[in-house]
Scaffold this motif. Structure first.
Motif, PDB file in Angstrom:
ATOM      1  N   SER A  96       0.844  -1.194   0.000  1.00 52.66           N
ATOM      2  CA  SER A  96       0.000   0.000   0.000  1.00 52.66           C
ATOM      3  C   SER A  96       0.879   1.243   0.000  1.00 52.66           C
ATOM      4  CB  SER A  96      -0.911  -0.015   1.225  1.00 52.66           C
ATOM      5  OG  SER A  96      -0.124   0.018   2.399  1.00 52.66           O
ATOM      6  N   SER A  97       2.042   1.157  -0.618  1.00 53.77           N
ATOM      7  CA  SER A  97       3.016   2.257  -0.612  1.00 53.77           C
ATOM      8  C   SER A  97       2.486   3.487  -1.323  1.00 53.77           C
ATOM      9  CB  SER A  97       4.305   1.816  -1.307  1.00 53.77           C
ATOM     10  OG  SER A  97       4.899   0.768  -0.614  1.00 53.77           O
ATOM     11  N   GLU A  98       2.957   4.622  -0.874  1.00 49.27           N
ATOM     12  CA  GLU A  98       2.675   5.886  -1.539  1.00 49.27           C
ATOM     13  C   GLU A  98       3.982   6.434  -2.075  1.00 49.27           C
ATOM     14  OE1 GLU A  98       0.435   8.680   0.664  1.00 49.27           O
ATOM     15  OE2 GLU A  98      -1.007   7.202   1.324  1.00 49.27           O
ATOM     16  N   LYS A  99       3.882   7.244  -3.101  1.00 47.39           N
ATOM     17  CA  LYS A  99       5.086   7.720  -3.762  1.00 47.39           C
ATOM     18  C   LYS A  99       5.604   9.038  -3.204  1.00 47.39           C
ATOM     19  CE  LYS A  99       3.647   5.383  -7.922  1.00 47.39           C
ATOM     20  NZ  LYS A  99       2.602   4.696  -7.235  1.00 47.39           N
ATOM     21  N   HIS A 100       4.728   9.884  -2.726  1.00 49.22           N
ATOM     22  CA  HIS A 100       5.151  11.215  -2.301  1.00 49.22           C
ATOM     23  C   HIS A 100       4.618  11.525  -0.900  1.00 49.22           C
ATOM     24  CE1 HIS A 100       6.509  11.935  -6.350  1.00 49.22           C
ATOM     25  NE2 HIS A 100       5.337  11.540  -6.798  1.00 49.22           N
ATOM     26  N   PHE A 101       5.423  12.243  -0.152  1.00 49.63           N
ATOM     27  CA  PHE A 101       5.027  12.680   1.181  1.00 49.63           C
ATOM     28  C   PHE A 101       5.312  14.168   1.313  1.00 49.63           C
ATOM     29  CE2 PHE A 101       5.774   8.215   1.684  1.00 49.63           C
ATOM     30  CZ  PHE A 101       4.704   7.824   2.457  1.00 49.63           C
ATOM     31  N   ALA A 102       4.600  14.815   2.174  1.00 49.86           N
ATOM     32  CA  ALA A 102       4.816  16.241   2.404  1.00 49.86           C
ATOM     33  C   ALA A 102       6.205  16.457   2.995  1.00 49.86           C
ATOM     34  CB  ALA A 102       3.755  16.772   3.354  1.00 49.86           C
ATOM     35  N   ALA A 103       6.791  17.580   2.689  1.00 49.02           N
ATOM     36  CA  ALA A 103       8.128  17.885   3.204  1.00 49.02           C
ATOM     37  C   ALA A 103       8.111  18.013   4.719  1.00 49.02           C
ATOM     38  CB  ALA A 103       8.651  19.157   2.563  1.00 49.02           C
ATOM     39  N   SER A 104       6.947  18.298   5.270  1.00 52.41           N
ATOM     40  CA  SER A 104       6.859  18.464   6.719  1.00 52.41           C
ATOM     41  C   SER A 104       6.575  17.146   7.445  1.00 52.41           C
ATOM     42  CB  SER A 104       5.746  19.461   7.044  1.00 52.41           C
ATOM     43  OG  SER A 104       4.511  18.969   6.571  1.00 52.41           O
ATOM     44  N   TYR A 105       6.556  16.032   6.708  1.00 49.93           N
ATOM     45  CA  TYR A 105       6.260  14.738   7.334  1.00 49.93           C
ATOM     46  C   TYR A 105       7.379  14.384   8.308  1.00 49.93           C
ATOM     47  CZ  TYR A 105       4.740   9.925   7.805  1.00 49.93           C
ATOM     48  OH  TYR A 105       4.294   8.740   8.302  1.00 49.93           O
ATOM     49  N   ARG A 106       7.000  14.052   9.529  1.00 47.86           N
ATOM     50  CA  ARG A 106       7.993  13.697  10.541  1.00 47.86           C
ATOM     51  C   ARG A 106       7.894  12.203  10.817  1.00 47.86           C
ATOM     52  NH1 ARG A 106       9.658  18.182  14.105  1.00 47.86           N
ATOM     53  NH2 ARG A 106       8.860  20.043  13.093  1.00 47.86           N
ATOM     54  N   GLY A 107       9.021  11.571  10.923  1.00 53.13           N
ATOM     55  CA  GLY A 107       9.051  10.138  11.190  1.00 53.13           C
ATOM     56  C   GLY A 107       9.328   9.342   9.925  1.00 53.13           C
ATOM     57  N   ILE A 108       9.315   8.040  10.067  1.00 53.61           N
ATOM     58  CA  ILE A 108       9.568   7.136   8.950  1.00 53.61           C
ATOM     59  C   ILE A 108       8.232   6.650   8.419  1.00 53.61           C
ATOM     60  CG2 ILE A 108      10.620   4.961   8.271  1.00 53.61           C
ATOM     61  CD1 ILE A 108      12.590   5.371  10.614  1.00 53.61           C
ATOM     62  N   PRO A 109       7.920   6.903   7.157  1.00 51.62           N
ATOM     63  CA  PRO A 109       6.644   6.420   6.618  1.00 51.62           C
ATOM     64  C   PRO A 109       6.656   4.906   6.482  1.00 51.62           C
ATOM     65  CG  PRO A 109       7.924   7.503   4.915  1.00 51.62           C
ATOM     66  CD  PRO A 109       8.665   7.679   6.181  1.00 51.62           C
ATOM     67  N   ARG A 110       5.622   4.287   6.971  1.00 45.97           N
ATOM     68  CA  ARG A 110       5.501   2.828   6.900  1.00 45.97           C
ATOM     69  C   ARG A 110       4.256   2.467   6.116  1.00 45.97           C
ATOM     70  NH1 ARG A 110       9.080   0.186   9.983  1.00 45.97           N
ATOM     71  NH2 ARG A 110      10.204   1.420  11.510  1.00 45.97           N
ATOM     72  N   ALA A 111       4.280   1.302   5.495  1.00 46.70           N
ATOM     73  CA  ALA A 111       3.152   0.817   4.702  1.00 46.70           C
ATOM     74  C   ALA A 111       2.953  -0.659   4.978  1.00 46.70           C
ATOM     75  CB  ALA A 111       3.418   1.042   3.218  1.00 46.70           C
ATOM     76  N   THR A 112       1.788  -1.165   4.641  1.00 43.26           N
ATOM     77  CA  THR A 112       1.483  -2.581   4.840  1.00 43.26           C
ATOM     78  C   THR A 112       1.935  -3.367   3.623  1.00 43.26           C
ATOM     79  OG1 THR A 112      -0.446  -1.968   6.134  1.00 43.26           O
ATOM     80  CG2 THR A 112      -0.334  -4.230   5.369  1.00 43.26           C
ATOM     81  N   PHE A 113       2.587  -4.508   3.867  1.00 42.02           N
ATOM     82  CA  PHE A 113       3.046  -5.396   2.822  1.00 42.02           C
ATOM     83  C   PHE A 113       2.446  -6.784   3.034  1.00 42.02           C
ATOM     84  CE2 PHE A 113       6.324  -2.212   3.213  1.00 42.02           C
ATOM     85  CZ  PHE A 113       6.580  -1.892   1.901  1.00 42.02           C
ATOM     86  N   ALA A 114       2.188  -7.471   1.925  1.00 43.62           N
ATOM     87  CA  ALA A 114       1.738  -8.865   1.987  1.00 43.62           C
ATOM     88  C   ALA A 114       2.524  -9.643   0.944  1.00 43.62           C
ATOM     89  CB  ALA A 114       0.250  -8.964   1.714  1.00 43.62           C
ATOM     90  N   ARG A 115       3.075 -10.782   1.343  1.00 41.99           N
ATOM     91  CA  ARG A 115       3.848 -11.615   0.436  1.00 41.99           C
ATOM     92  C   ARG A 115       3.014 -12.841   0.057  1.00 41.99           C
ATOM     93  NH1 ARG A 115       8.488 -13.039   3.404  1.00 41.99           N
ATOM     94  NH2 ARG A 115       8.920 -10.831   3.368  1.00 41.99           N
ATOM     95  N   MET A 116       2.934 -13.105  -1.254  1.00 36.64           N
ATOM     96  CA  MET A 116       2.180 -14.257  -1.751  1.00 36.64           C
ATOM     97  C   MET A 116       3.095 -15.167  -2.554  1.00 36.64           C
ATOM     98  SD  MET A 116      -0.015 -11.617  -1.365  1.00 36.64           S
ATOM     99  CE  MET A 116       0.113 -10.705  -2.849  1.00 36.64           C
ATOM    100  N   ARG A 117       2.799 -16.466  -2.518  1.00 36.69           N
ATOM    101  CA  ARG A 117       3.552 -17.465  -3.270  1.00 36.69           C
ATOM    102  C   ARG A 117       2.594 -18.237  -4.160  1.00 36.69           C
ATOM    103  NH1 ARG A 117       5.005 -20.987   0.513  1.00 36.69           N
ATOM    104  NH2 ARG A 117       3.606 -22.538  -0.271  1.00 36.69           N
ATOM    105  N   ARG A 118       3.008 -18.504  -5.394  1.00 36.49           N
ATOM    106  CA  ARG A 118       2.175 -19.246  -6.343  1.00 36.49           C
ATOM    107  C   ARG A 118       2.387 -20.733  -6.129  1.00 36.49           C
ATOM    108  NH1 ARG A 118      -1.352 -21.115  -9.345  1.00 36.49           N
ATOM    109  NH2 ARG A 118      -1.777 -20.371 -11.422  1.00 36.49           N
ATOM    110  N   THR A 119       1.299 -21.453  -5.953  1.00 34.27           N
ATOM    111  CA  THR A 119       1.335 -22.905  -5.833  1.00 34.27           C
ATOM    112  C   THR A 119       0.518 -23.505  -6.972  1.00 34.27           C
ATOM    113  OG1 THR A 119      -0.599 -22.967  -4.395  1.00 34.27           O
ATOM    114  CG2 THR A 119       1.547 -22.778  -3.316  1.00 34.27           C
ATOM    115  N   ARG A 120       0.394 -24.830  -6.955  1.00 35.87           N
ATOM    116  CA  ARG A 120      -0.412 -25.501  -7.978  1.00 35.87           C
ATOM    117  C   ARG A 120      -1.857 -25.041  -7.939  1.00 35.87           C
ATOM    118  NH1 ARG A 120      -1.366 -31.258  -7.397  1.00 35.87           N
ATOM    119  NH2 ARG A 120      -1.021 -30.628  -5.289  1.00 35.87           N
ATOM    120  N   ASP A 121      -2.369 -24.800  -6.746  1.00 35.60           N
ATOM    121  CA  ASP A 121      -3.778 -24.467  -6.559  1.00 35.60           C
ATOM    122  C   ASP A 121      -4.076 -22.977  -6.718  1.00 35.60           C
ATOM    123  OD1 ASP A 121      -4.071 -27.141  -5.946  1.00 35.60           O
ATOM    124  OD2 ASP A 121      -3.767 -26.788  -3.809  1.00 35.60           O
TER     125      ASP A 121
END
Length: 139
Positions: A66-91
């Motif tokens: 759910s990453s975003e590309k741009h943040f305001a210059a006044s943003y304080r802290g480290i921007p974090r986003a949610t990640f999900a990892r998927m693997r392809r199986t036979r099913d």
């Protein structure tokens, strides 16, 4: 990050529970089940375009964000986003990990983190070249 899970992405209620646990106290850059399903279908279309067969897709891993590309210059802290990892199986696609991480400014909603070996990709590319651009063989 919640790791070592193996849930089919089509089981939307369980995937939603996992995402809710991963983004428990978060208010921005959240990931939904629809985002995960969209990333999986886009990945399937991309691998179709590469000419990978269903058998060759087994083991491919992608990561949706759910990453975003741009943040305001006044943003304080480290921007974090949610990640999900998927693997392809036979099913089909399976959710293997979910959690929050540092925002990576990804250009698309998913990226491939583990692909088949070079020989498999080269054979798939040769099939695409033989097939032509509109699905009919070249003359």
């Amino acid at each position: 990050m919640t790791e070592n899970i193996n849930i089919p992405v089509t089981d939307t209620t369980v995937v939603q529970v996992i995402l809710d646990l991963a983004q428990a106290r978060c208010r921005s850059r959240l990931l939904t089940v629809e985002d995960i399903l969209t990333a999986c279908s886009e990945a399937e279309r991309a691998f179709d375009g590469l000419g990978l067969t269903q058998k060759n897709r087994i083991g491919i891993q992608i990561e949706a964000s759910s990453s975003e590309k741009h943040f305001a210059a006044s943003y304080r802290g480290i921007p974090r986003a949610t990640f999900a990892r998927m693997r392809r199986t036979r099913d089909g696609w399976r959710l293997t990990a979910a959690g929050r991480g540092i925002n990576r400014n990804m250009k698309s909603s998913w990226l491939a983190t583990h692909l088949p070996n070079d020989d498999t990709l080269a054979r798939a590319g040769a099939r695409v070249l033989r097939r032509g651009t509109n699905g009919r063989p070249r003359l």
